[in-house]
Design a protein around this motif. Structure first.
Motif, PDB file in Angstrom:
ATOM      1  N   PHE A 271       0.871  -1.096   0.018  1.00  0.00           N
ATOM      2  CA  PHE A 271       0.107  -0.166  -0.064  1.00  0.00           C
ATOM      3  C   PHE A 271       0.853   1.246  -0.059  1.00  0.00           C
ATOM      4  O   PHE A 271       0.738   2.159  -0.809  1.00  0.00           O
ATOM      5  CB  PHE A 271      -0.876  -0.065   1.204  1.00  0.00           C
ATOM      6  N   ALA A 272       1.807   1.036   1.051  1.00  0.00           N
ATOM      7  CA  ALA A 272       2.804   2.357   0.828  1.00  0.00           C
ATOM      8  C   ALA A 272       3.603   2.661  -0.459  1.00  0.00           C
ATOM      9  O   ALA A 272       3.510   3.628  -1.022  1.00  0.00           O
ATOM     10  CB  ALA A 272       3.820   2.107   1.991  1.00  0.00           C
ATOM     11  N   ALA A 273       3.795   1.444  -1.123  1.00  0.00           N
ATOM     12  CA  ALA A 273       4.616   1.638  -2.397  1.00  0.00           C
ATOM     13  C   ALA A 273       3.595   1.941  -3.467  1.00  0.00           C
ATOM     14  O   ALA A 273       3.849   2.869  -4.319  1.00  0.00           O
ATOM     15  CB  ALA A 273       4.947   0.336  -2.760  1.00  0.00           C
ATOM     16  N   ALA A 274       2.421   1.628  -3.095  1.00  0.00           N
ATOM     17  CA  ALA A 274       0.963   2.179  -4.433  1.00  0.00           C
ATOM     18  C   ALA A 274       0.989   3.679  -4.090  1.00  0.00           C
ATOM     19  O   ALA A 274       0.888   4.340  -4.759  1.00  0.00           O
ATOM     20  CB  ALA A 274       0.102   1.386  -4.017  1.00  0.00           C
ATOM     21  N   ILE A 275       1.224   4.075  -2.770  1.00  0.00           N
ATOM     22  CA  ILE A 275       0.717   5.646  -2.525  1.00  0.00           C
ATOM     23  C   ILE A 275       2.197   6.389  -3.226  1.00  0.00           C
ATOM     24  O   ILE A 275       1.888   7.392  -3.964  1.00  0.00           O
ATOM     25  CB  ILE A 275       0.834   5.878  -1.146  1.00  0.00           C
ATOM     26  N   VAL A 276       3.454   6.085  -3.002  1.00  0.00           N
ATOM     27  CA  VAL A 276       4.527   6.518  -3.545  1.00  0.00           C
ATOM     28  C   VAL A 276       4.324   6.430  -5.256  1.00  0.00           C
ATOM     29  O   VAL A 276       4.476   7.518  -5.885  1.00  0.00           O
ATOM     30  CB  VAL A 276       5.750   5.970  -3.086  1.00  0.00           C
ATOM     31  N   LEU A 277       3.933   5.261  -5.802  1.00  0.00           N
ATOM     32  CA  LEU A 277       3.962   5.195  -7.223  1.00  0.00           C
ATOM     33  C   LEU A 277       2.766   6.015  -7.780  1.00  0.00           C
ATOM     34  O   LEU A 277       2.827   6.817  -8.747  1.00  0.00           O
ATOM     35  CB  LEU A 277       3.778   3.594  -7.606  1.00  0.00           C
TER      36      LEU A 277
END
Ligand SMILES: Nc1ncnc2c1ncn2[C@@H]1O[C@H](COP(=O)(O)OP(=O)(O)OP(=O)(O)O)[C@@H](O)[C@H]1O
Ligand SMILES: [Mg+2]
Lengths: 274, 274
Positions: B75-81
Protein backbone atom coordinates in the motif's frame (compact mmCIF):
# COMPACT_ATOMS: atom_id res chain seq x y z
CA UNK A 1 -3.90 64.67 -9.48
CA UNK A 2 -1.57 67.57 -10.00
CA UNK A 3 1.11 65.77 -8.06
CA UNK A 4 1.33 63.15 -10.81
CA UNK A 5 -0.86 60.11 -11.07
CA UNK A 6 -0.44 56.99 -8.99
CA UNK A 7 -1.66 54.70 -11.74
CA UNK A 8 -1.94 55.62 -15.38
CA UNK A 9 -3.05 53.51 -18.28
CA UNK A 10 -2.39 54.63 -21.82
CA UNK A 11 -3.79 53.33 -25.07
CA UNK A 12 -4.43 49.89 -23.71
CA UNK A 13 -5.82 47.28 -26.10
CA UNK A 14 -6.27 43.58 -25.71
CA UNK A 15 -7.31 41.07 -28.32
CA UNK A 16 -7.79 37.47 -27.26
CA UNK A 17 -6.75 35.00 -29.89
CA UNK A 18 -9.67 32.77 -30.86
CA UNK A 19 -9.00 29.26 -29.63
CA UNK A 20 -8.63 26.64 -32.35
CA UNK A 21 -9.32 28.90 -35.33
CA UNK A 22 -12.20 30.66 -33.57
CA UNK A 23 -12.79 34.37 -33.95
CA UNK A 24 -10.53 36.82 -32.16
CA UNK A 25 -12.19 38.79 -29.37
CA UNK A 26 -11.20 42.40 -28.89
CA UNK A 27 -11.88 42.84 -25.18
CA UNK A 28 -10.31 46.28 -24.76
CA UNK A 29 -9.64 49.01 -27.27
CA UNK A 30 -7.52 52.09 -26.62
CA UNK A 31 -8.41 52.40 -22.95
CA UNK A 32 -6.97 55.32 -21.00
CA UNK A 33 -7.37 55.75 -17.26
CA UNK A 34 -5.63 57.88 -14.65
CA UNK A 35 -5.85 57.68 -10.87
CA UNK A 36 -4.26 59.94 -8.28
CA UNK A 37 -2.75 58.74 -5.02
CA UNK A 38 -5.43 58.06 -2.42
CA UNK A 39 -8.21 58.35 -4.95
CA UNK A 40 -11.20 56.01 -5.02
CA UNK A 41 -12.15 55.42 -8.64
CA UNK A 42 -14.84 53.10 -9.98
CA UNK A 43 -15.36 51.51 -13.34
CA UNK A 44 -18.90 50.61 -14.37
CA UNK A 45 -19.79 48.79 -17.50
CA UNK A 46 -21.98 46.03 -18.86
CA UNK A 47 -20.98 42.41 -18.39
CA UNK A 48 -18.28 41.34 -20.80
CA UNK A 49 -16.96 44.83 -21.55
CA UNK A 50 -13.49 43.85 -20.38
CA UNK A 51 -13.36 45.06 -16.78
CA UNK A 52 -11.73 41.88 -15.47
CA UNK A 53 -9.44 41.84 -18.48
CA UNK A 54 -8.32 45.38 -17.59
CA UNK A 55 -7.64 44.32 -14.00
CA UNK A 56 -5.73 41.26 -15.09
CA UNK A 57 -3.52 43.46 -17.21
CA UNK A 58 -2.92 45.99 -14.42
CA UNK A 59 -2.18 43.15 -12.02
CA UNK A 60 0.39 41.82 -14.48
CA UNK A 61 -1.39 38.52 -15.07
CA UNK A 62 -1.86 38.98 -18.80
CA UNK A 63 0.03 41.06 -21.32
CA UNK A 64 -1.82 43.75 -23.26
CA UNK A 65 -1.74 43.65 -27.05
CA UNK A 66 -0.64 47.26 -26.94
CA UNK A 67 -0.49 50.16 -24.51
CA UNK A 68 1.21 50.97 -21.25
CA UNK A 69 0.58 50.70 -17.52
CA UNK A 70 2.44 53.30 -15.48
CA UNK A 71 2.86 53.21 -11.71
CA UNK A 72 4.07 56.45 -10.12
CA UNK A 73 4.80 57.74 -13.57
CA UNK A 74 6.99 54.93 -14.82
CA UNK A 75 6.67 51.46 -16.25
CA UNK A 76 7.65 48.95 -13.54
CA UNK A 77 10.09 46.19 -14.50
CA UNK A 78 7.61 43.64 -13.27
CA UNK A 79 3.95 44.54 -12.92
CA UNK A 80 3.14 41.24 -11.25
CA UNK A 81 3.17 41.81 -7.50
CA UNK A 82 3.18 45.61 -7.73
CA UNK A 83 -0.52 46.14 -7.06
CA UNK A 84 -3.02 44.49 -4.72
CA UNK A 85 -5.65 42.46 -6.48
CA UNK A 86 -8.92 41.04 -5.28
CA UNK A 87 -10.45 38.75 -7.89
CA UNK A 88 -14.15 38.50 -8.63
CA UNK A 89 -14.50 35.32 -6.54
CA UNK A 90 -13.38 35.50 -2.92
CA UNK A 91 -10.80 32.73 -3.53
CA UNK A 92 -10.44 31.96 0.16
CA UNK A 93 -8.61 28.71 0.72
CA UNK A 94 -11.01 26.26 2.37
CA UNK A 95 -8.12 24.43 4.05
CA UNK A 96 -6.92 27.51 5.90
CA UNK A 97 -8.56 29.18 8.84
CA UNK A 98 -9.85 32.70 8.32
CA UNK A 99 -6.78 34.05 10.08
CA UNK A 100 -4.36 32.06 7.95
CA UNK A 101 -6.21 33.15 4.84
CA UNK A 102 -5.80 36.80 5.66
CA UNK A 103 -2.06 36.49 6.28
CA UNK A 104 -1.34 34.90 2.90
CA UNK A 105 0.29 38.00 1.45
CA UNK A 106 2.42 38.61 4.55
CA UNK A 107 3.50 34.99 4.55
CA UNK A 108 4.60 35.21 0.92
CA UNK A 109 6.50 38.38 1.79
CA UNK A 110 8.54 36.34 4.23
CA UNK A 111 6.97 37.77 7.39
CA UNK A 112 7.24 35.35 10.31
CA UNK A 113 4.03 33.55 11.17
CA UNK A 114 3.73 34.93 14.66
CA UNK A 115 4.23 38.47 13.52
CA UNK A 116 1.83 38.03 10.60
CA UNK A 117 -0.83 36.69 12.95
CA UNK A 118 -0.36 39.60 15.29
CA UNK A 119 -0.65 42.09 12.48
CA UNK A 120 -3.76 40.42 11.07
CA UNK A 121 -5.49 40.01 14.42
CA UNK A 122 -5.13 43.71 15.06
CA UNK A 123 -7.39 44.32 12.03
CA UNK A 124 -10.02 41.66 12.73
CA UNK A 125 -12.18 43.99 14.76
CA UNK A 126 -12.20 46.70 12.11
CA UNK A 127 -13.02 44.17 9.42
CA UNK A 128 -15.92 42.72 11.42
CA UNK A 129 -14.27 39.34 11.71
CA UNK A 130 -13.43 39.30 15.43
CA UNK A 131 -14.06 35.89 16.97
CA UNK A 132 -13.84 34.10 13.64
CA UNK A 133 -10.05 33.77 13.50
CA UNK A 134 -10.08 30.00 13.90
CA UNK A 135 -13.11 29.29 11.69
CA UNK A 136 -13.04 27.65 8.29
CA UNK A 137 -14.11 30.02 5.52
CA UNK A 138 -16.91 27.63 4.57
CA UNK A 139 -18.68 28.63 7.77
CA UNK A 140 -18.66 32.36 7.07
CA UNK A 141 -21.54 34.35 5.61
CA UNK A 142 -21.11 35.86 2.16
CA UNK A 143 -20.38 39.31 3.56
CA UNK A 144 -17.77 37.99 5.96
CA UNK A 145 -16.05 36.05 3.21
CA UNK A 146 -15.73 39.24 1.20
CA UNK A 147 -14.39 41.10 4.22
CA UNK A 148 -11.85 38.35 4.83
CA UNK A 149 -10.78 38.52 1.18
CA UNK A 150 -10.52 42.31 1.49
CA UNK A 151 -8.43 42.04 4.62
CA UNK A 152 -6.12 39.64 2.81
CA UNK A 153 -5.75 42.26 0.06
CA UNK A 154 -5.21 45.07 2.60
CA UNK A 155 -2.58 43.14 4.52
CA UNK A 156 -0.63 42.41 1.36
CA UNK A 157 0.29 46.07 1.75
CA UNK A 158 0.28 47.41 -1.79
CA UNK A 159 -0.50 51.12 -2.34
CA UNK A 160 -2.91 50.45 -5.19
CA UNK A 161 -5.74 47.98 -4.79
CA UNK A 162 -7.87 46.55 -7.57
CA UNK A 163 -11.24 45.31 -6.33
CA UNK A 164 -13.23 43.36 -8.92
CA UNK A 165 -16.92 43.46 -8.02
CA UNK A 166 -16.30 42.63 -4.37
CA UNK A 167 -19.98 42.97 -3.46
CA UNK A 168 -21.48 41.54 -6.64
CA UNK A 169 -22.75 38.35 -5.05
CA UNK A 170 -24.23 39.86 -1.89
CA UNK A 171 -27.85 40.61 -1.08
CA UNK A 172 -28.95 44.25 -1.10
CA UNK A 173 -28.87 44.79 2.65
CA UNK A 174 -25.46 43.21 3.19
CA UNK A 175 -24.20 45.09 0.19
CA UNK A 176 -25.31 48.44 1.64
CA UNK A 177 -23.61 47.63 4.94
CA UNK A 178 -20.43 46.59 3.18
CA UNK A 179 -20.33 49.79 1.13
CA UNK A 180 -20.59 51.89 4.28
CA UNK A 181 -17.95 49.81 5.94
CA UNK A 182 -15.58 49.99 2.98
CA UNK A 183 -15.90 53.78 2.94
CA UNK A 184 -15.01 53.94 6.63
CA UNK A 185 -12.00 51.70 6.18
CA UNK A 186 -10.81 53.60 3.13
CA UNK A 187 -11.28 56.93 4.91
CA UNK A 188 -8.81 55.77 7.56
CA UNK A 189 -6.09 54.38 5.29
CA UNK A 190 -6.55 56.35 2.07
CA UNK A 191 -5.25 53.65 -0.18
CA UNK A 192 -5.64 54.11 -3.90
CA UNK A 193 -8.59 52.00 -4.96
CA UNK A 194 -9.80 51.01 -8.39
CA UNK A 195 -13.19 49.42 -7.99
CA UNK A 196 -15.23 47.49 -10.56
CA UNK A 197 -18.99 47.21 -10.32
CA UNK A 198 -22.15 46.77 -12.37
CA UNK A 199 -24.02 49.02 -10.02
CA UNK A 200 -24.09 52.72 -10.87
CA UNK A 201 -25.37 53.79 -7.43
CA UNK A 202 -22.61 51.86 -5.74
CA UNK A 203 -20.04 53.50 -8.00
CA UNK A 204 -21.27 57.03 -7.26
CA UNK A 205 -21.69 56.46 -3.55
CA UNK A 206 -18.16 55.16 -3.08
CA UNK A 207 -16.06 57.05 -5.59
CA UNK A 208 -14.25 60.29 -6.26
CA UNK A 209 -14.53 59.55 -9.94
CA UNK A 210 -16.37 57.05 -12.13
CA UNK A 211 -15.37 55.72 -15.53
CA UNK A 212 -18.11 54.28 -17.69
CA UNK A 213 -17.05 51.59 -20.12
CA UNK A 214 -19.00 50.57 -23.18
CA UNK A 215 -19.24 46.99 -24.29
CA UNK A 216 -17.34 45.16 -26.96
CA UNK A 217 -14.81 46.20 -27.66
CA UNK A 218 -14.50 47.70 -24.21
CA UNK A 219 -13.52 51.35 -24.16
CA UNK A 220 -13.92 54.26 -21.80
CA UNK A 221 -16.94 56.28 -22.83
CA UNK A 222 -17.30 58.64 -19.89
CA UNK A 223 -15.23 60.00 -17.01
CA UNK A 224 -17.38 61.63 -14.34
CA UNK A 225 -16.19 63.44 -11.25
CA UNK A 226 -18.25 62.86 -8.09
CA UNK A 227 -17.96 65.87 -5.83
CA UNK A 228 -20.35 64.74 -3.11
CA UNK A 229 -19.05 65.71 0.29
CA UNK A 230 -17.21 63.13 2.40
CA UNK A 231 -17.72 61.35 4.71
CA UNK A 232 -20.86 60.20 2.95
CA UNK A 233 -23.97 58.84 4.56
CA UNK A 234 -26.61 56.69 2.86
CA UNK A 235 -29.01 59.69 2.73
CA UNK A 236 -26.82 61.21 0.06
CA UNK A 237 -28.24 58.75 -2.46
CA UNK A 238 -31.50 60.71 -2.29
CA UNK A 239 -29.92 64.10 -2.93
CA UNK A 240 -30.52 65.89 -6.27
CA UNK A 241 -26.81 65.91 -7.11
CA UNK A 242 -26.69 62.16 -6.72
CA UNK A 243 -29.69 61.68 -8.98
CA UNK A 244 -28.23 63.94 -11.64
CA UNK A 245 -25.01 61.95 -11.59
CA UNK A 246 -26.92 58.72 -11.72
CA UNK A 247 -28.81 59.82 -14.79
CA UNK A 248 -25.66 60.99 -16.48
CA UNK A 249 -23.99 57.63 -15.92
CA UNK A 250 -27.01 55.50 -16.72
CA UNK A 251 -27.67 57.06 -20.11
CA UNK A 252 -24.65 55.59 -21.94
CA UNK A 253 -25.19 52.26 -20.25
CA UNK A 254 -28.87 52.10 -21.16
CA UNK A 255 -28.14 53.09 -24.70
CA UNK A 256 -25.57 50.37 -24.93
CA UNK A 257 -28.11 47.86 -23.66
CA UNK A 258 -30.90 49.15 -25.92
CA UNK A 259 -28.63 49.05 -28.94
CA UNK A 260 -29.32 45.38 -29.46
CA UNK A 261 -29.85 43.79 -26.06
CA UNK A 262 -27.16 41.32 -26.96
CA UNK A 263 -23.77 42.86 -27.61
CA UNK A 264 -23.26 43.24 -31.30
CA UNK A 265 -19.73 43.94 -32.47
CA UNK A 266 -20.25 47.14 -34.39
CA UNK A 267 -22.37 49.62 -32.58
CA UNK A 268 -21.23 53.10 -33.65
CA UNK A 269 -24.16 54.98 -32.10
CA UNK A 270 -22.52 55.19 -28.72
CA UNK A 271 -19.31 56.77 -29.90
CA UNK A 272 -21.20 59.31 -32.01
CA UNK A 273 -23.22 60.31 -29.00
CA UNK A 274 -20.20 61.39 -27.00
CA UNK B 1 -25.67 24.77 13.22
CA UNK B 2 -28.17 22.54 14.91
CA UNK B 3 -27.63 20.14 17.77
CA UNK B 4 -26.34 16.76 16.70
CA UNK B 5 -26.85 14.76 19.88
CA UNK B 6 -24.24 13.33 22.14
CA UNK B 7 -21.01 11.78 20.96
CA UNK B 8 -22.18 8.32 21.99
CA UNK B 9 -25.36 8.67 20.01
CA UNK B 10 -23.41 9.79 16.97
CA UNK B 11 -21.13 6.78 17.13
CA UNK B 12 -24.13 4.50 17.56
CA UNK B 13 -25.73 6.06 14.50
CA UNK B 14 -22.63 5.22 12.49
CA UNK B 15 -22.01 1.72 13.80
CA UNK B 16 -25.49 0.34 14.29
CA UNK B 17 -26.76 0.19 10.69
CA UNK B 18 -23.88 -1.89 9.27
CA UNK B 19 -23.92 -4.21 12.31
CA UNK B 20 -27.65 -4.75 12.02
CA UNK B 21 -27.30 -5.37 8.33
CA UNK B 22 -24.53 -7.94 8.95
CA UNK B 23 -26.69 -9.72 11.53
CA UNK B 24 -29.53 -9.82 9.04
CA UNK B 25 -27.37 -11.27 6.24
CA UNK B 26 -25.73 -13.82 8.53
CA UNK B 27 -29.17 -14.80 9.86
CA UNK B 28 -30.53 -15.45 6.37
CA UNK B 29 -27.35 -17.36 5.54
CA UNK B 30 -27.65 -19.49 8.70
CA UNK B 31 -31.31 -20.22 8.00
CA UNK B 32 -30.61 -21.13 4.38
CA UNK B 33 -27.84 -23.61 5.22
CA UNK B 34 -29.70 -25.24 8.10
CA UNK B 35 -33.20 -25.37 6.61
CA UNK B 36 -31.91 -26.18 3.14
CA UNK B 37 -29.63 -28.87 4.59
CA UNK B 38 -26.67 -27.59 2.55
CA UNK B 39 -23.50 -29.67 2.70
CA UNK B 40 -20.85 -28.01 4.84
CA UNK B 41 -18.27 -28.34 2.07
CA UNK B 42 -20.55 -26.35 -0.22
CA UNK B 43 -21.58 -23.54 2.11
CA UNK B 44 -20.95 -23.76 5.85
CA UNK B 45 -23.33 -22.00 8.27
CA UNK B 46 -21.91 -18.82 9.91
CA UNK B 47 -21.92 -20.46 13.35
CA UNK B 48 -19.46 -23.10 12.13
CA UNK B 49 -17.30 -20.40 10.58
CA UNK B 50 -17.29 -18.55 13.89
CA UNK B 51 -16.27 -21.73 15.67
CA UNK B 52 -13.47 -22.28 13.16
CA UNK B 53 -12.31 -18.70 13.61
CA UNK B 54 -11.98 -19.28 17.33
CA UNK B 55 -10.37 -22.72 17.14
CA UNK B 56 -7.81 -21.69 14.54
CA UNK B 57 -7.14 -18.29 16.02
CA UNK B 58 -3.41 -18.68 16.56
CA UNK B 59 -2.84 -19.98 13.03
CA UNK B 60 -4.99 -17.17 11.63
CA UNK B 61 -3.18 -14.51 13.62
CA UNK B 62 0.25 -15.81 12.63
CA UNK B 63 -0.61 -15.82 8.96
CA UNK B 64 -2.49 -12.53 9.20
CA UNK B 65 0.70 -10.84 10.41
CA UNK B 66 2.51 -12.01 7.31
CA UNK B 67 -0.24 -10.72 5.05
CA UNK B 68 -0.68 -7.44 6.92
CA UNK B 69 3.02 -6.73 6.53
CA UNK B 70 2.77 -7.34 2.78
CA UNK B 71 -0.33 -5.17 2.51
CA UNK B 72 1.15 -2.24 4.42
CA UNK B 73 4.35 -2.30 2.38
CA UNK B 74 2.47 -2.74 -0.89
CA UNK B 75 0.00 0.00 0.00
CA UNK B 76 2.83 2.36 0.88
CA UNK B 77 4.51 1.53 -2.42
CA UNK B 78 1.22 2.16 -4.25
CA UNK B 79 0.95 5.60 -2.63
CA UNK B 80 4.47 6.48 -3.69
CA UNK B 81 3.90 5.22 -7.24
CA UNK B 82 0.39 6.66 -7.59
CA UNK B 83 1.17 10.11 -6.20
CA UNK B 84 4.52 10.20 -7.98
CA UNK B 85 2.91 9.41 -11.34
CA UNK B 86 0.17 11.97 -10.71
CA UNK B 87 2.66 14.75 -9.97
CA UNK B 88 4.76 13.72 -12.98
CA UNK B 89 1.74 13.68 -15.27
CA UNK B 90 0.51 17.06 -14.05
CA UNK B 91 3.96 18.59 -14.33
CA UNK B 92 3.60 19.21 -18.07
CA UNK B 93 1.04 18.82 -20.83
CA UNK B 94 3.46 16.84 -22.97
CA UNK B 95 4.21 14.36 -20.23
CA UNK B 96 0.50 14.04 -19.55
CA UNK B 97 -0.26 13.27 -23.19
CA UNK B 98 2.60 10.79 -23.38
CA UNK B 99 1.92 8.85 -20.20
CA UNK B 100 -1.76 9.07 -19.29
CA UNK B 101 -3.07 6.66 -21.98
CA UNK B 102 -0.50 4.05 -20.93
CA UNK B 103 -1.58 4.44 -17.35
CA UNK B 104 -5.05 3.34 -18.42
CA UNK B 105 -3.67 0.55 -20.60
CA UNK B 106 -1.69 -0.75 -17.62
CA UNK B 107 -4.99 -1.61 -15.98
CA UNK B 108 -5.85 -4.02 -18.81
CA UNK B 109 -2.92 -6.23 -17.82
CA UNK B 110 -4.20 -9.15 -15.76
CA UNK B 111 -1.95 -8.88 -12.74
CA UNK B 112 -2.45 -12.49 -11.53
CA UNK B 113 -1.16 -13.60 -14.92
CA UNK B 114 2.06 -11.65 -14.70
CA UNK B 115 2.60 -12.34 -11.02
CA UNK B 116 4.48 -15.61 -11.73
CA UNK B 117 6.86 -13.63 -13.92
CA UNK B 118 7.51 -11.25 -11.06
CA UNK B 119 8.39 -14.22 -8.89
CA UNK B 120 10.84 -15.42 -11.54
CA UNK B 121 12.37 -11.96 -11.74
CA UNK B 122 12.59 -11.16 -8.06
CA UNK B 123 12.37 -14.40 -6.08
CA UNK B 124 10.04 -15.85 -3.48
CA UNK B 125 10.53 -13.29 -0.77
CA UNK B 126 8.52 -10.18 0.08
CA UNK B 127 9.43 -8.26 -3.06
CA UNK B 128 7.08 -9.80 -5.65
CA UNK B 129 4.20 -9.51 -3.17
CA UNK B 130 4.81 -5.84 -2.53
CA UNK B 131 5.06 -5.24 -6.27
CA UNK B 132 1.82 -7.10 -7.05
CA UNK B 133 -0.08 -5.22 -4.34
CA UNK B 134 1.35 -1.96 -5.61
CA UNK B 135 0.34 -2.75 -9.21
CA UNK B 136 -3.16 -3.75 -8.19
CA UNK B 137 -3.83 -0.66 -6.09
CA UNK B 138 -1.87 2.33 -7.43
CA UNK B 139 -4.32 3.19 -10.21
CA UNK B 140 -7.16 4.79 -8.22
CA UNK B 141 -4.59 6.80 -6.25
CA UNK B 142 -2.98 8.07 -9.44
CA UNK B 143 -6.22 8.93 -11.25
CA UNK B 144 -7.80 10.69 -8.28
CA UNK B 145 -4.65 12.63 -7.47
CA UNK B 146 -4.37 13.74 -11.10
CA UNK B 147 -7.92 15.10 -10.93
CA UNK B 148 -7.16 16.66 -7.57
CA UNK B 149 -4.13 18.48 -8.90
CA UNK B 150 -6.45 20.14 -11.40
CA UNK B 151 -8.90 21.19 -8.69
CA UNK B 152 -7.35 24.45 -7.47
CA UNK B 153 -9.28 27.43 -8.82
CA UNK B 154 -7.40 29.25 -11.58
CA UNK B 155 -8.40 32.54 -9.91
CA UNK B 156 -6.65 31.45 -6.73
CA UNK B 157 -3.49 30.57 -8.64
CA UNK B 158 -3.62 34.00 -10.28
CA UNK B 159 -4.11 35.65 -6.91
CA UNK B 160 -1.02 33.84 -5.63
CA UNK B 161 0.92 35.12 -8.62
CA UNK B 162 -0.03 38.70 -7.77
CA UNK B 163 1.28 38.01 -4.27
CA UNK B 164 4.59 36.99 -5.84
CA UNK B 165 4.27 33.29 -5.16
CA UNK B 166 6.63 31.22 -7.32
CA UNK B 167 5.50 27.97 -8.91
CA UNK B 168 6.69 25.84 -6.00
CA UNK B 169 4.75 28.05 -3.56
CA UNK B 170 1.66 27.86 -5.74
CA UNK B 171 1.96 24.08 -5.69
CA UNK B 172 2.58 23.89 -1.94
CA UNK B 173 -0.02 26.41 -0.88
CA UNK B 174 -2.83 25.76 -3.36
CA UNK B 175 -2.56 22.83 -5.73
CA UNK B 176 -1.42 20.27 -3.19
CA UNK B 177 -3.97 21.02 -0.46
CA UNK B 178 -6.74 21.18 -3.07
CA UNK B 179 -5.68 17.74 -4.29
CA UNK B 180 -5.69 16.01 -0.91
CA UNK B 181 -9.43 15.23 -0.63
CA UNK B 182 -9.28 13.65 -4.08
CA UNK B 183 -6.19 11.71 -3.14
CA UNK B 184 -7.92 10.32 -0.09
CA UNK B 185 -10.81 9.07 -2.23
CA UNK B 186 -8.24 7.15 -4.22
CA UNK B 187 -6.57 5.86 -1.07
CA UNK B 188 -9.83 4.38 0.18
CA UNK B 189 -10.38 2.43 -3.02
CA UNK B 190 -6.75 1.38 -3.02
CA UNK B 191 -7.00 0.17 0.58
CA UNK B 192 -9.66 -2.33 -0.41
CA UNK B 193 -7.80 -3.39 -3.55
CA UNK B 194 -4.55 -3.94 -1.70
CA UNK B 195 -6.09 -6.85 0.24
CA UNK B 196 -7.07 -8.58 -2.99
CA UNK B 197 -3.60 -7.83 -4.30
CA UNK B 198 -2.04 -9.62 -1.35
CA UNK B 199 -4.15 -12.73 -2.00
CA UNK B 200 -3.14 -12.76 -5.70
CA UNK B 201 0.49 -12.36 -4.74
CA UNK B 202 0.44 -15.22 -2.28
CA UNK B 203 -1.28 -17.55 -4.73
CA UNK B 204 1.71 -17.40 -6.99
CA UNK B 205 4.54 -18.13 -4.64
CA UNK B 206 4.20 -18.20 -0.89
CA UNK B 207 4.52 -20.62 2.00
CA UNK B 208 2.59 -18.55 4.52
CA UNK B 209 -0.02 -15.82 4.70
CA UNK B 210 -3.80 -15.74 4.50
CA UNK B 211 -3.87 -15.94 0.69
CA UNK B 212 -1.68 -18.98 0.81
CA UNK B 213 -4.04 -20.51 3.40
CA UNK B 214 -7.04 -19.92 1.14
CA UNK B 215 -5.32 -21.86 -1.61
CA UNK B 216 -4.33 -24.76 0.62
CA UNK B 217 -7.70 -25.04 2.32
CA UNK B 218 -9.48 -24.82 -1.00
CA UNK B 219 -7.47 -27.77 -2.26
CA UNK B 220 -8.45 -29.73 0.85
CA UNK B 221 -12.10 -28.71 0.41
CA UNK B 222 -11.91 -27.41 3.98
CA UNK B 223 -14.61 -24.89 3.13
CA UNK B 224 -15.43 -23.81 6.67
CA UNK B 225 -11.80 -23.02 7.44
CA UNK B 226 -11.46 -21.24 4.13
CA UNK B 227 -14.38 -18.99 5.02
CA UNK B 228 -12.75 -18.25 8.35
CA UNK B 229 -9.70 -17.03 6.45
CA UNK B 230 -11.85 -14.94 4.11
CA UNK B 231 -13.53 -13.31 7.11
CA UNK B 232 -10.11 -12.50 8.51
CA UNK B 233 -9.08 -10.93 5.21
CA UNK B 234 -12.26 -8.90 5.17
CA UNK B 235 -11.53 -7.67 8.67
CA UNK B 236 -8.07 -6.53 7.60
CA UNK B 237 -9.59 -4.69 4.64
CA UNK B 238 -12.15 -2.94 6.82
CA UNK B 239 -9.53 -1.91 9.35
CA UNK B 240 -7.25 -0.51 6.66
CA UNK B 241 -10.16 1.41 5.15
CA UNK B 242 -11.16 2.80 8.55
CA UNK B 243 -7.57 3.78 9.21
CA UNK B 244 -7.43 5.75 5.96
CA UNK B 245 -10.77 7.40 6.76
CA UNK B 246 -9.54 8.33 10.21
CA UNK B 247 -6.36 9.77 8.76
CA UNK B 248 -8.44 11.85 6.36
CA UNK B 249 -10.47 13.19 9.24
CA UNK B 250 -7.38 14.13 11.21
CA UNK B 251 -5.42 15.59 8.33
CA UNK B 252 -8.26 17.36 6.53
CA UNK B 253 -10.51 18.67 9.30
CA UNK B 254 -11.61 21.56 7.05
CA UNK B 255 -12.85 19.12 4.44
CA UNK B 256 -14.48 16.80 6.89
CA UNK B 257 -16.28 19.56 8.76
CA UNK B 258 -17.52 21.49 5.77
CA UNK B 259 -18.85 18.23 4.33
CA UNK B 260 -20.64 17.55 7.55
CA UNK B 261 -22.50 20.87 7.49
CA UNK B 262 -23.37 20.41 3.86
CA UNK B 263 -25.25 17.26 4.76
CA UNK B 264 -25.82 15.58 1.43
CA UNK B 265 -22.87 17.38 -0.13
CA UNK B 266 -20.84 15.23 -2.45
CA UNK B 267 -18.46 17.86 -3.68
CA UNK B 268 -16.23 20.36 -2.04
CA UNK B 269 -17.58 23.48 -3.68
CA UNK B 270 -17.24 25.82 -0.79
CA UNK B 271 -17.91 29.21 -2.18
CA UNK B 272 -20.28 30.28 -4.84
CA UNK B 273 -20.43 33.41 -6.86
CA UNK B 274 -22.46 34.99 -9.59
N1 LIG C 1 -9.02 34.11 -21.68
C1 LIG C 1 -9.90 34.59 -22.59
N2 LIG C 1 -9.88 34.14 -23.86
C2 LIG C 1 -10.76 34.61 -24.76
N3 LIG C 1 -11.68 35.54 -24.52
C3 LIG C 1 -11.77 36.04 -23.26
C4 LIG C 1 -10.88 35.59 -22.23
N4 LIG C 1 -11.17 36.24 -21.09
C5 LIG C 1 -12.21 37.07 -21.41
N5 LIG C 1 -12.55 36.95 -22.69
C6 LIG C 1 -13.59 37.73 -23.40
O1 LIG C 1 -13.28 39.09 -23.27
C7 LIG C 1 -14.43 39.84 -22.98
C8 LIG C 1 -14.26 40.62 -21.70
O2 LIG C 1 -14.23 39.73 -20.59
P1 LIG C 1 -14.09 40.22 -19.09
O3 LIG C 1 -14.10 39.03 -18.22
O4 LIG C 1 -12.93 41.11 -19.00
O5 LIG C 1 -15.44 41.05 -18.91
P2 LIG C 1 -16.05 41.74 -17.58
O6 LIG C 1 -16.33 43.13 -17.95
O7 LIG C 1 -15.17 41.49 -16.42
O8 LIG C 1 -17.42 40.97 -17.42
P3 LIG C 1 -18.23 40.67 -16.05
O9 LIG C 1 -18.86 41.94 -15.66
O10 LIG C 1 -19.24 39.66 -16.47
O11 LIG C 1 -17.27 40.14 -15.06
C9 LIG C 1 -15.59 38.87 -22.92
O12 LIG C 1 -16.26 38.92 -24.15
C10 LIG C 1 -14.94 37.54 -22.73
O13 LIG C 1 -15.68 36.54 -23.38
MG1 LIG D 1 -15.40 40.47 -14.61
Amino acid sequence: MQAGSKLKIEGLSKTYRGAGGGENVTALKDVGIEIGAGEFVSIVGPSGCGKSTLFNIIAGLIRPSSGKVLLDGRQPDELLGSVGYMPQRDCLMPWRTVLDNTTLGLELNGVRKKEAHKKAKAEFERFGLAGFEKHWPAKLSGGMKQRAALLRTFLAGRDVMLLDEPFGALDALTRANMQQWLLDVWQEDRKTILFVTHDVEEAIYLSDRVYVMSGRPGRVSLDVKVSLERPRKPEVTMSPEFLVLKQKLLRPLEEAAAGGGVFIDDRPTLEEQI
Amino acid sequence: MFARGTRARRIAAAVLPPVLFAIFVLGVWQLYTVVGDIKESTLPPPTDIAKSLWENRSMLIDNAWVTIKEILLGFAAAIVLGVGLAVLIRSSRKVERAIYPWLVVSQMVPIPAIAPLLVIWTGFDLRPKVIVIMLVSFFPIAVNTIDGLRAAEPELLNLLKTLKANSWQRFRKAQLPAALPFMFSGLKVAAALSVIGAVFAEWVGASEGLGYLVLVLNNQTATTEMFAVIFTLALIGILLFLFVSLLERVLLPWYYESRETEGEGLHLEVEENA
